[in-house]
Structure formats: structure tokens, C-alpha cells
Design an enzyme around this catalytic site. Structure first.
Site, short mmCIF file in Angstrom:
data_model
loop_
_atom_site.label_atom_id
_atom_site.label_comp_id
_atom_site.label_asym_id
_atom_site.label_seq_id
_atom_site.Cartn_x
_atom_site.Cartn_y
_atom_site.Cartn_z
CE1 TYR A 100 -10.48 10.82 5.31
CE2 TYR A 100 -9.04 10.35 3.46
CZ TYR A 100 -10.31 10.42 4.00
OH TYR A 100 -11.40 10.08 3.23
CG LEU B 285 -10.86 -3.29 -0.30
CD1 LEU B 285 -9.46 -3.33 0.29
CD2 LEU B 285 -10.96 -4.20 -1.52
N GLY B 286 -15.37 -3.11 1.62
CA GLY B 286 -16.24 -3.29 2.79
C GLY B 286 -15.47 -3.00 4.06
CB THR C 109 -15.04 -7.48 6.41
OG1 THR C 109 -14.23 -7.03 7.48
CG2 THR C 109 -15.52 -8.89 6.67
N PRO C 110 -14.60 -8.01 2.77
CG PRO C 110 -13.13 -8.41 1.01
CD PRO C 110 -13.21 -8.43 2.51
N1 LIG Z 1 -15.57 10.23 1.17
C1 LIG Z 1 -15.74 9.64 2.33
O1 LIG Z 1 -16.59 10.02 3.13
C2 LIG Z 1 -14.87 8.47 2.67
C3 LIG Z 1 -15.19 7.63 3.75
C4 LIG Z 1 -14.37 6.54 4.02
C5 LIG Z 1 -13.26 6.31 3.21
N2 LIG Z 1 -12.95 7.16 2.17
C6 LIG Z 1 -11.81 6.92 1.27
O2 LIG Z 1 -11.95 5.62 0.74
C7 LIG Z 1 -10.74 4.89 0.94
C8 LIG Z 1 -11.07 3.43 1.10
O3 LIG Z 1 -11.87 3.20 2.24
P1 LIG Z 1 -11.30 2.47 3.52
O4 LIG Z 1 -9.82 2.51 3.51
O5 LIG Z 1 -12.00 3.05 4.70
O6 LIG Z 1 -11.89 1.02 3.37
P2 LIG Z 1 -11.56 -0.22 2.38
O7 LIG Z 1 -10.66 0.23 1.27
O8 LIG Z 1 -12.85 -0.85 2.05
O9 LIG Z 1 -10.77 -1.21 3.35
C9 LIG Z 1 -9.55 -0.84 3.92
C10 LIG Z 1 -9.18 -1.90 4.92
O10 LIG Z 1 -8.91 -3.11 4.23
C11 LIG Z 1 -7.64 -3.63 4.58
N3 LIG Z 1 -7.04 -4.16 3.34
C12 LIG Z 1 -6.75 -3.47 2.21
N4 LIG Z 1 -6.25 -4.29 1.27
C13 LIG Z 1 -6.18 -5.52 1.82
C14 LIG Z 1 -5.74 -6.79 1.35
N5 LIG Z 1 -5.26 -6.94 0.11
N6 LIG Z 1 -5.82 -7.86 2.20
C15 LIG Z 1 -6.30 -7.70 3.46
N7 LIG Z 1 -6.74 -6.52 3.96
C16 LIG Z 1 -6.69 -5.44 3.15
C17 LIG Z 1 -6.85 -2.45 5.11
O11 LIG Z 1 -5.95 -2.90 6.10
P3 LIG Z 1 -4.35 -2.77 5.88
O12 LIG Z 1 -4.02 -1.36 6.19
O13 LIG Z 1 -3.80 -3.77 6.84
O14 LIG Z 1 -4.08 -3.14 4.45
C18 LIG Z 1 -7.93 -1.56 5.71
O15 LIG Z 1 -8.17 -1.88 7.06
C19 LIG Z 1 -10.15 5.52 2.20
O16 LIG Z 1 -8.79 5.17 2.34
C20 LIG Z 1 -10.44 6.97 1.94
O17 LIG Z 1 -9.48 7.51 1.04
C21 LIG Z 1 -13.76 8.21 1.90
#
Ligand SMILES: NC(=O)c1ccc[n+]([C@@H]2O[C@H](COP(=O)([O-])OP(=O)(O)OC[C@H]3O[C@@H](n4cnc5c(N)ncnc54)[C@H](OP(=O)(O)O)[C@@H]3O)[C@@H](O)[C@H]2O)c1
Length: 256
Positions: A39, A186-187, A190-191
Site C-alpha cells: 500500500y 463497503l463495496g 458504494t454499498p
Molecule cells: N486483501 C486484499 O486483496 C485487499 C483488497 C482490497 C482491499 N483490502 C483491504 O480492505 C480494506 C477495505 O477495502 P477498501 O478500502 O478498498 O474498500 P471499502 O472499505 O469497501 O470502501 C472504501 C471507500 O469507501 C469510502 N468510505 C468509507 N467510509 C465511508 C463513509 N462513512 N461514508 C462515505 N464514504 C466512505 C472511502 O472514502 P474516504 O476515504 O473518503 O472515506 C473509500 O473510498 C482496505 O483498506 C484494505 O486494507 C484488501
């Protein structure tokens, strides 16, 4: 992952806010922070150490190795034992610890037998560099292979309201008491539309409904919503208090 630049590459747009997010998480009793050497690369681990080291008692910093970076949005795999050892040594340095609380193999690498990649983590654990081993992006067979070689305490796979393709792996984790860390909880921001409908009725937001649904889904669920914003972090942590009714859970069960 979200405390880095666009394409999970380079520093975040707002470095001070990223540091505030990390410190606020601990203030709110968040007990697990998920990161990876890839990351940034390096950026996320370095910020975590800058904000939180020495880490408070009870806070688990979970990192990963097994993916490399060649540019924004690019993630070539490397599950070779020598790479994993080097990646782990780098994470130990950046996180400023002698032992990593939870080290996750980021992904199987088709060019390397999975046993060899997991075997590298077993060696690192035997040497005391890793306290616990987790896996990520695995199917049921790969999980069984890893568990045949060592104790695996967690699985990190994609799982959210709209994508339940890892239901079978979640079931194994629930039955056997392995933590399940859903990525894209959180998709990716975009849930599912139905989450917005329920959120409106309840006077909360859709992201909170998505998290509450995950928590209701299994006692081993450890949601890792990504955010670069303190306000969003506050909302997401508050979702742990949101209890969905049986009727709402029933509607969401059919929403995939
Ligand atoms: N193992 C793997 O292969 C893998 C792959 C992908 C991700 N991950 C891990 O999983 C974690 C979560 O996945 P992700 O971050 O990609 O996706 P996510 O948690 O589904 O969504 C994150 C997105 O949602 C927005 N968000 C978060 N809380 C919000 C709220 N209360 N209201 C409005 N928007 C909100 C964030 O924007 P803001 O920054 O503006 O809040 C960000 O753009 C990652 O951070 C990473 O640690 C692992």
C-alpha cells in the site's frame, strides 16, 4: 489502504488527516488496523508507525506480503519464499517492531506452489518474526492447504452486500473460529442500493448499514472499512452499535 495516493500509489493527498485517522481509530478502541507493504508501497506502514508507535496494548497491526507494485493500480504477485522473507523484513523495519502481530499472505501466486509460499511464513513464525499467520484471496482448497501446514488464524477475502462469492470460505471460518476480514466491505465506497433504502428509514447512512449487516452475518466477522477521513471513521465505528431488525436482515439476505 486508503491512506495512500490515487491508485494506492504514493503519499495521501492530506497527510495530516491520514495521521489523524490513525490516532482517532485507536482513541475509538479500534483493535485491528489492516495494512500491507504494497500500500503506497511502504507509505501506509510508515504512516501507521509515525502515528501510533509505540503501539498501545491490545492494538493489532495486521500487515501482508506477496504483492509487488510497478505503478498506480498495478499489483503483480510474488509468492516466492525469498521475496516473502524480504517483504516481512521490510514490514518489521517500517512498523518498527521485532514481531508482526498478524502477517497475511496477500494472495496465492500461480507461479509458485502455495505450499512453498505458506512454508515461508511458517519459517518466519518459527523465527519469531511473525506472531500469527493469516491468508488472503484464497478459495476453500487453498485455505485447507494452508491449514494443513500451520495454524491459520484469519482469512481476508472480498465480501460485501453485493458480492458474496466467498460465502463458502466464510462458513468454514465461522465453523472453525477463524477471523474473517472482508475486503471491500463497503463495496469500495458504494454499498448496495438496498442499504441506502434501509439507511434512509433508520436515519443512518448506507455505509453503516453495510457494516452492521456484516457484523450480524457471523461472529468471526472483522470488518476493515477503508477511509482517509476522520468523519467517515467516526461513522463507520458507530455502525458497530447499529442493530438491524430480522426483517431488515431478511431483505438484505436476498439483495446479492
Ligand atoms: N486483501 C486484499 O486483496 C485487499 C483488497 C482490497 C482491499 N483490502 C483491504 O480492505 C480494506 C477495505 O477495502 P477498501 O478500502 O478498498 O474498500 P471499502 O472499505 O469497501 O470502501 C472504501 C471507500 O469507501 C469510502 N468510505 C468509507 N467510509 C465511508 C463513509 N462513512 N461514508 C462515505 N464514504 C466512505 C472511502 O472514502 P474516504 O476515504 O473518503 O472515506 C473509500 O473510498 C482496505 O483498506 C484494505 O486494507 C484488501
Amino acid at each position: 489502504m486508503r491512506i495512500t495516493g490515487d491508485g494506492i500509489w504514493g503519499p495521501p493527498d492530506d497527510r495530516d488527516e491520514a495521521l489523524r485517522v490513525l490516532r482517532r481509530a485507536v482513541e475509538l478502541d479500534v483493535q485491528l488496523i489492516d495494512t500491507a507493504d504494497s500500500y503506497g508501497p511502504d507509505v501506509s506502514e510508515e504512516l501507521i508507525a509515525e502515528a501510533l508507535h509505540p503501539y498501545p496494548e491490545g492494538v493489532i497491526i495486521a500487515t501482508k506480503g506477496g504483492l509487488t507494485r510497478t505503478g498506480p493500480g498495478q499489483w503483480p504477485r510474488n509468492g516466492r519464499p525469498e521475496h516473502l522473507r524480504e517483504a516481512c523484513e521490510g514490514s518489521l523495519r517500517r512498523l518498527r517492531v521485532d514481531q508482526i502481530d498478524l502477517y497475511q499472505l496477500h494472495s496465492p501466486d500461480d507461479d509458485v506452489p502455495y505450499e512453498e509460499s505458506v512454508g515461508a511464513l511458517v519459517e518466519l513464525k518459527d523465527e519469531g518474526k511473525i506472531a500469527r499467520i493469516g491468508v488472503s484471496n484464497v478459495n476453500s482448497d487453498q485455505l485447507a492447504t494452508a491449514r494443513g501446514l500451520t495454524e491459520v488464524v484469519s482469512v481476508q477475502n472480498r465480501f460485501n452486500l453485493s458480492d458474496r462469492s466467498n460465502e463458502d470460505v466464510l462458513e468454514t471460518c465461522t465453523e472453525d473460529g477463524l477471523a474473517f476480514l472482508p475486503w471491500f466491505p463497503l463495496g469500495s465506497g458504494t454499498p448496495a442500493a438496498l442499504a441506502s433504502e434501509i439507511a434512509e428509514d433508520r436515519g443512518v447512512n448506507a455505509h453503516q448499514v453495510a457494516i452492521a449487516w456484516l457484523l450480524a452475518r457471523s461472529p468471526v466477522m472483522v470488518p476493515i472499512p477503508g477511509t482517509s477521513s476522520v468523519d467517515h471513521l467516526d461513522e463507520n465505528v458507530a455502525a458497530a452499535e447499529l442493530e438491524l431488525s430480522d426483517e431488515e436482515l431478511g431483505r438484505l439476505a436476498d439483495a446479492a
